[in-house]
Design a protein around this motif. Structure first.
Motif, mmCIF file in Angstrom:
data_model
loop_
_atom_site.group_PDB
_atom_site.id
_atom_site.type_symbol
_atom_site.label_atom_id
_atom_site.label_comp_id
_atom_site.label_asym_id
_atom_site.label_seq_id
_atom_site.Cartn_x
_atom_site.Cartn_y
_atom_site.Cartn_z
ATOM 1 N N THR A 180 0.819 -1.210 0.000
ATOM 2 C CA THR A 180 0.000 0.000 0.000
ATOM 3 C C THR A 180 0.853 1.260 0.000
ATOM 4 O O THR A 180 0.560 2.227 -0.717
ATOM 5 N N SER A 184 0.841 3.954 -2.971
ATOM 6 C CA SER A 184 0.416 5.316 -2.650
ATOM 7 C C SER A 184 1.494 6.328 -3.033
ATOM 8 O O SER A 184 1.189 7.415 -3.556
ATOM 9 N N LEU A 249 -5.247 7.910 -6.778
ATOM 10 C CA LEU A 249 -5.468 6.858 -5.789
ATOM 11 C C LEU A 249 -6.655 5.976 -6.171
ATOM 12 O O LEU A 249 -6.633 4.752 -5.951
ATOM 13 N N GLU A 252 -5.483 3.676 -8.824
ATOM 14 C CA GLU A 252 -4.535 2.689 -8.324
ATOM 15 C C GLU A 252 -5.222 1.597 -7.512
ATOM 16 O O GLU A 252 -4.961 0.395 -7.703
#
Length: 278
Positions: A180, A184, A249, A252
């Motif tokens: 993560t 990010s 985000l 993603e």
């Protein structure tokens, strides 16, 4: 089985005389009954005996049919060998002029997510009463929605237009990394950078210009005595960059969230598991 030796013995006894004639002589040659074969004569096994006589045609025909019925045809080599897995190309293909126009249309007019973002931004401005002058006639949310949508359209025009001129790719490239934090960080990095034609990471000037340019342009439909392009316009640019990061985000992690929330339930509904009794 006990009957097999008996049948084999009868077949050998009945075919001894015919097999003796199956040698290297021509097929039309007939040996007399009292002819003695040399000791070193080479015997040739054949289904068709000299003179056109077939050795037990009924047995051969039935055995051939049994083989055809009992044994499947040998598959081709291409069918028997497993195909090598095709490597999927995860790199995005270069955009043509038509592709860029289609991308702009989808991002500006045909994207449900864009309208959701515009609606949320208008709601935030409505709660903040920005600008307060639009609350007088009861149509404040409509004006704020139109303002947010105008900023989105202006940003896409500047972004896609400059990206087409410079040859940069305006699309978001999903990270190939795991974790993560890494993903990010990749979304944050792609907020300010992009890839050039030769695959090098470069500063995304079109995206920066579109964010701050649309923020400055939007001040011209706000009350002029309260909003300045170089002050509130730059502040709107900061907000646009935050929206771009939020959109990255979503690009993603959106597919992962969608799979975890909906895909398993949808698959189970369409393809129910069979019961153990079935």
């Amino acid at each position: 089985m006990k009957i097999c030796p008996v049948v084999l013995l009868l077949v050998l006894c009945a075919s001894t005389g015919a097999v003796v004639k199956a040698q290297t002589l021509p097929a039309s040659t007939t040996l007399p009954a009292d002819t003695t074969l040399p000791a070193d004569t080479v015997m040739v096994a054949s289904e068709t005996m000299p003179g056109g006589f077939e050795l037990f045609p009924e047995v051969l025909a039935s055995s051939h049919q049994a083989l055809l019925k009992g044994l499947p045809m040998t598959p081709a080599i291409s069918e028997g060998v497993l195909n090598a897995p095709v490597k999927q190309d995860t790199e995005p293909k270069p955009l043509t002029g038509k592709d860029r126009l289609t991308l702009f249309w989808n991002e500006t007019y045909a994207s449900p997510g864009a309208f959701v973002g515009v609606s949320a931004g208008a709601l935030v401005d409505q709660l903040r009463h920005t600008p307060a002058k639009w609350d007088g006639d009861g149509s404040g949310y409509t004006r704020r929605f139109a303002s947010e949508y105008g900023q989105l359209a202006t940003r896409n025009v500047i972004h896609d237009g400059l990206a087409g001129i410079t040859g940069l790719d305006p699309r978001y490239v999903v990270c190939k990394c795991q974790g993560t934090l890494h993903r990010s960080a990749h979304a944050l990095k792609m907020t300010f950078t992009t890839y050039s034609k030769d695959g090098r990471l470069t500063l995304d000037v079109p995206q920066l210009a579109s964010a701050y340019g649309s923020g400055m342009v939007s001040t011209y439909w706000y009350p002029h005595n309260q909003f300045s392009p170089l002050v509130q316009g730059v502040q709107f640019g900061h907000e646009q960059m935050g929206e771009i990061l939020l959109g990255n985000l979503v690009h993603e992690f959106g597919p992962d969230i969608e799979r975890s929330l909906h895909l398993h339930a949808l698959t189970a509904r369409r393809h129910p598991r069979p019961d153990d009794d079935d």
